[in-house]
Write an enzyme that holds these catalytic residues in place. Sequence first.
Site, PDB file in Angstrom:
ATOM      1  CB  SER A 164      40.118  42.747  48.856  1.00 59.00           C
ATOM      2  OG  SER A 164      38.884  42.029  49.203  1.00 59.00           O
ATOM      3  CE1 TYR A 169      38.184  46.933  51.140  1.00 63.65           C
ATOM      4  CE2 TYR A 169      37.112  45.035  50.269  1.00 63.65           C
ATOM      5  CZ  TYR A 169      38.377  45.515  51.075  1.00 63.65           C
ATOM      6  OH  TYR A 169      39.394  44.409  51.479  1.00 63.65           O
TER       7      TYR A 169
END
Length: 265
Positions: A150, A163
């Site tokens: 990501s 995250y």
Amino acid sequence: MRKTAVVTGASSGIGAATARRLAAEGFNVVLAARRRDRLDELAKKITDEVPGTTLGGRPGPAGPGGAVVPVTLDVTSQESVDALAAAVGGCHVLVNNAGGAVGLDAVAEADLDDWRTMYETNVLGLVRVTKALLPKLIESGAGHVVNITSLAGHVAYEGGAGYNAAKFGAYAVNEVMRLELVAEPVRITEVAPGLVKTEEFSLVRFKGDAEKAEKPYEGVPEPLVAEDVADCVAWAVTRPPHVNIDRIDVQPRVQAAPYKLHREG
């Protein structure tokens, strides 16, 4: 010989789109995820979409459309990962897609169980599956590991610490693998998406709260969709074997950073 691709987290979103795309590109595809009912539905869809595709059995040359094989997989379980490795014959491509985000808390309010879940799936799960299939990838003579990370693994943002930490970890593993496997016939690619609208990512992050799950996409005219990321994966794995695509950063035109989006209205 037809090449075989294993896609983790294949039951929805980017994983499902990638499996469909690789099947259309002529790969045998092993669909791996926890929700077997979703995998069976996807396998049926692929056999309907791709002419000549066959369902089930050990992956191998199986007609012009290749074979589609659903395998139940929990990347947090070594026993489950070992069973996947035993079920797969040859393996040329591994797409480590299983993972995801949970929560959007500041560090001061961090839920460590959420952090543990994210690390277990995004980092340790990636390592478990890669370690189990790496001998087959090397044996293939032209292996390829694609790690779906990501932009959150490269740029930090408020509320994203858990995250961010997990995806920064996945990025580090990807970089180290590229160094350690440089003498082996295995390519290593990272695909780092920005804002992608799928049916479940944001809903899981906000623990089923549909109203909160829609907030990240409000006013964004065209977020990425799962097929956009699958297109990046397909392009990378279909380059000639001597060409390594180290990293693909992909985001909507209206996104300049994880925290910088143009929103209409």
